[in-house]
Scaffold this motif. Structure first.
Motif, PDB file in Angstrom:
ATOM      1  N   HIS A  49       0.840  -1.185   0.000  1.00 20.32           N
ATOM      2  CA  HIS A  49       0.000   0.000   0.000  1.00 20.32           C
ATOM      3  C   HIS A  49       0.882   1.245   0.000  1.00 20.32           C
ATOM      4  O   HIS A  49       1.845   1.331   0.754  1.00 20.32           O
ATOM      5  CB  HIS A  49      -0.914  -0.011   1.230  1.00 20.32           C
ATOM      6  CG  HIS A  49      -2.059   0.934   1.115  1.00 20.32           C
ATOM      7  ND1 HIS A  49      -1.907   2.297   1.188  1.00 20.32           N
ATOM      8  CD2 HIS A  49      -3.379   0.708   0.931  1.00 20.32           C
ATOM      9  CE1 HIS A  49      -3.077   2.883   1.060  1.00 20.32           C
ATOM     10  NE2 HIS A  49      -3.994   1.927   0.899  1.00 20.32           N
ATOM     11  N   SER A  50       0.545   2.211  -0.819  1.00 24.14           N
ATOM     12  CA  SER A  50       1.371   3.418  -0.949  1.00 24.14           C
ATOM     13  C   SER A  50       1.510   4.155   0.381  1.00 24.14           C
ATOM     14  O   SER A  50       2.540   4.782   0.634  1.00 24.14           O
ATOM     15  CB  SER A  50       0.784   4.349  -2.004  1.00 24.14           C
ATOM     16  OG  SER A  50      -0.539   4.728  -1.652  1.00 24.14           O
ATOM     17  N   GLU A  51       0.509   4.090   1.237  1.00 25.92           N
ATOM     18  CA  GLU A  51       0.559   4.812   2.502  1.00 25.92           C
ATOM     19  C   GLU A  51       1.562   4.210   3.487  1.00 25.92           C
ATOM     20  O   GLU A  51       1.984   4.884   4.432  1.00 25.92           O
ATOM     21  CB  GLU A  51      -0.823   4.822   3.157  1.00 25.92           C
ATOM     22  CG  GLU A  51      -1.846   5.588   2.374  1.00 25.92           C
ATOM     23  CD  GLU A  51      -3.258   5.363   2.898  1.00 25.92           C
ATOM     24  OE1 GLU A  51      -4.161   6.020   2.372  1.00 25.92           O
ATOM     25  OE2 GLU A  51      -3.465   4.537   3.804  1.00 25.92           O
ATOM     26  N   ALA A  52       1.956   2.962   3.292  1.00 25.73           N
ATOM     27  CA  ALA A  52       2.868   2.317   4.234  1.00 25.73           C
ATOM     28  C   ALA A  52       4.194   3.070   4.324  1.00 25.73           C
ATOM     29  O   ALA A  52       4.793   3.137   5.409  1.00 25.73           O
ATOM     30  CB  ALA A  52       3.100   0.865   3.834  1.00 25.73           C
ATOM     31  N   ASP A  53       4.657   3.628   3.235  1.00 29.56           N
ATOM     32  CA  ASP A  53       5.899   4.398   3.253  1.00 29.56           C
ATOM     33  C   ASP A  53       5.803   5.622   4.153  1.00 29.56           C
ATOM     34  O   ASP A  53       6.816   6.138   4.615  1.00 29.56           O
ATOM     35  CB  ASP A  53       6.276   4.870   1.846  1.00 29.56           C
ATOM     36  CG  ASP A  53       7.120   3.874   1.095  1.00 29.56           C
ATOM     37  OD1 ASP A  53       7.741   3.016   1.741  1.00 29.56           O
ATOM     38  OD2 ASP A  53       7.177   3.964  -0.133  1.00 29.56           O
ATOM     39  N   LEU A  54       4.600   6.104   4.376  1.00 31.20           N
ATOM     40  CA  LEU A  54       4.445   7.321   5.159  1.00 31.20           C
ATOM     41  C   LEU A  54       4.610   7.090   6.660  1.00 31.20           C
ATOM     42  O   LEU A  54       4.792   8.046   7.411  1.00 31.20           O
ATOM     43  CB  LEU A  54       3.074   7.948   4.877  1.00 31.20           C
ATOM     44  CG  LEU A  54       2.837   8.344   3.420  1.00 31.20           C
ATOM     45  CD1 LEU A  54       1.445   8.922   3.249  1.00 31.20           C
ATOM     46  CD2 LEU A  54       3.895   9.311   2.941  1.00 31.20           C
ATOM     47  N   GLY A  55       4.577   5.839   7.105  1.00 34.48           N
ATOM     48  CA  GLY A  55       4.717   5.553   8.524  1.00 34.48           C
ATOM     49  C   GLY A  55       6.002   6.102   9.112  1.00 34.48           C
ATOM     50  O   GLY A  55       6.002   6.765  10.146  1.00 34.48           O
ATOM     51  N   LEU A 105      -1.267   2.845  12.361  1.00 33.73           N
ATOM     52  CA  LEU A 105      -0.786   1.468  12.252  1.00 33.73           C
ATOM     53  C   LEU A 105       0.552   1.398  11.523  1.00 33.73           C
ATOM     54  O   LEU A 105       1.486   0.705  11.963  1.00 33.73           O
ATOM     55  CB  LEU A 105      -1.822   0.610  11.531  1.00 33.73           C
ATOM     56  CG  LEU A 105      -1.475  -0.872  11.385  1.00 33.73           C
ATOM     57  CD1 LEU A 105      -1.334  -1.539  12.743  1.00 33.73           C
ATOM     58  CD2 LEU A 105      -2.535  -1.557  10.536  1.00 33.73           C
ATOM     59  N   TYR A 106       0.668   2.124  10.415  1.00 28.13           N
ATOM     60  CA  TYR A 106       1.920   2.110   9.656  1.00 28.13           C
ATOM     61  C   TYR A 106       3.064   2.742  10.438  1.00 28.13           C
ATOM     62  O   TYR A 106       4.213   2.305  10.348  1.00 28.13           O
ATOM     63  CB  TYR A 106       1.748   2.813   8.316  1.00 28.13           C
ATOM     64  CG  TYR A 106       0.871   2.063   7.340  1.00 28.13           C
ATOM     65  CD1 TYR A 106       0.971   0.684   7.183  1.00 28.13           C
ATOM     66  CD2 TYR A 106      -0.077   2.732   6.569  1.00 28.13           C
ATOM     67  CE1 TYR A 106       0.170  -0.004   6.286  1.00 28.13           C
ATOM     68  CE2 TYR A 106      -0.881   2.052   5.664  1.00 28.13           C
ATOM     69  CZ  TYR A 106      -0.748   0.685   5.534  1.00 28.13           C
ATOM     70  OH  TYR A 106      -1.538   0.010   4.645  1.00 28.13           O
ATOM     71  N   GLU A 107       2.767   3.766  11.238  1.00 31.81           N
ATOM     72  CA  GLU A 107       3.809   4.355  12.076  1.00 31.81           C
ATOM     73  C   GLU A 107       4.197   3.400  13.201  1.00 31.81           C
ATOM     74  O   GLU A 107       5.371   3.271  13.539  1.00 31.81           O
ATOM     75  CB  GLU A 107       3.345   5.693  12.653  1.00 31.81           C
ATOM     76  CG  GLU A 107       4.433   6.385  13.452  1.00 31.81           C
ATOM     77  CD  GLU A 107       4.047   7.755  13.976  1.00 31.81           C
ATOM     78  OE1 GLU A 107       4.815   8.271  14.811  1.00 31.81           O
ATOM     79  OE2 GLU A 107       3.003   8.299  13.566  1.00 31.81           O
ATOM     80  N   LEU A 108       3.200   2.718  13.773  1.00 33.72           N
ATOM     81  CA  LEU A 108       3.467   1.754  14.839  1.00 33.72           C
ATOM     82  C   LEU A 108       4.461   0.685  14.378  1.00 33.72           C
ATOM     83  O   LEU A 108       5.351   0.293  15.139  1.00 33.72           O
ATOM     84  CB  LEU A 108       2.165   1.096  15.299  1.00 33.72           C
ATOM     85  CG  LEU A 108       2.306  -0.039  16.313  1.00 33.72           C
ATOM     86  CD1 LEU A 108       2.951   0.457  17.607  1.00 33.72           C
ATOM     87  CD2 LEU A 108       0.946  -0.674  16.572  1.00 33.72           C
ATOM     88  N   HIS A 109       4.314   0.228  13.163  1.00 34.41           N
ATOM     89  CA  HIS A 109       5.242  -0.776  12.624  1.00 34.41           C
ATOM     90  C   HIS A 109       6.691  -0.328  12.809  1.00 34.41           C
ATOM     91  O   HIS A 109       7.545  -1.104  13.248  1.00 34.41           O
ATOM     92  CB  HIS A 109       4.937  -1.019  11.138  1.00 34.41           C
ATOM     93  CG  HIS A 109       6.028  -1.725  10.422  1.00 34.41           C
ATOM     94  ND1 HIS A 109       6.208  -3.089  10.474  1.00 34.41           N
ATOM     95  CD2 HIS A 109       7.028  -1.239   9.639  1.00 34.41           C
ATOM     96  CE1 HIS A 109       7.272  -3.416   9.749  1.00 34.41           C
ATOM     97  NE2 HIS A 109       7.786  -2.323   9.238  1.00 34.41           N
ATOM     98  N   HIS A 110       6.978   0.910  12.501  1.00 34.14           N
ATOM     99  CA  HIS A 110       8.358   1.411  12.589  1.00 34.14           C
ATOM    100  C   HIS A 110       8.800   1.615  14.032  1.00 34.14           C
ATOM    101  O   HIS A 110       9.971   1.389  14.371  1.00 34.14           O
ATOM    102  CB  HIS A 110       8.511   2.680  11.760  1.00 34.14           C
ATOM    103  CG  HIS A 110       8.361   2.410  10.302  1.00 34.14           C
ATOM    104  ND1 HIS A 110       9.314   1.741   9.570  1.00 34.14           N
ATOM    105  CD2 HIS A 110       7.344   2.669   9.447  1.00 34.14           C
ATOM    106  CE1 HIS A 110       8.903   1.616   8.322  1.00 34.14           C
ATOM    107  NE2 HIS A 110       7.711   2.172   8.226  1.00 34.14           N
TER     108      HIS A 110
END
Length: 95
Positions: free
Chosen positions: A28-34, A65-70
């Motif tokens: 998903h393109s938004e994943a990079d924004l995390g 969620l995507y930020e949490l991953h990082h």
């Protein structure tokens, strides 16, 4: 995306934005924004990004969620300095 993997290069004396991403993947393109949110990319970056690829419904929840991953990844690699941020994001997701 974070401040270390983007910049400008000169192409025929014209500035051109460039991304340097050794960890690219299909997702998903938004994943990079995390990681961009985690490390505080400037608002101008997000404005330009969303001008090209507008936010989709549910973005605000996925962003966390995507930020949490990082945060969890950095907690695992670099230690407890990232625990508070991870817990804060987990609590936000549980609201």
């Amino acid at each position: 995306l974070w401040n270390g993997n983007w910049g400008g290069v000169d192409s025929d004396n014209e500035p051109v934005a460039a991304l340097f991403d050794p960890a690219c993947y299909y997702g998903h393109s938004e994943a990079d924004l995390g990681i961009a949110h985690m490390f505080g990319m400037p608002n101008a970056f997000f404005s330009a990004y969303f001008a090209e690829l507008p936010k989709q419904p549910g973005f605000d929840k996925r962003k966390v969620l995507y930020e949490l991953h990082h945060h969890l990844n950095h907690l695992n690699i670099f230690g407890s300095g990232y625990a508070h941020g991870a817990l804060k994001l987990l609590q936000e997701l549980l609201k």
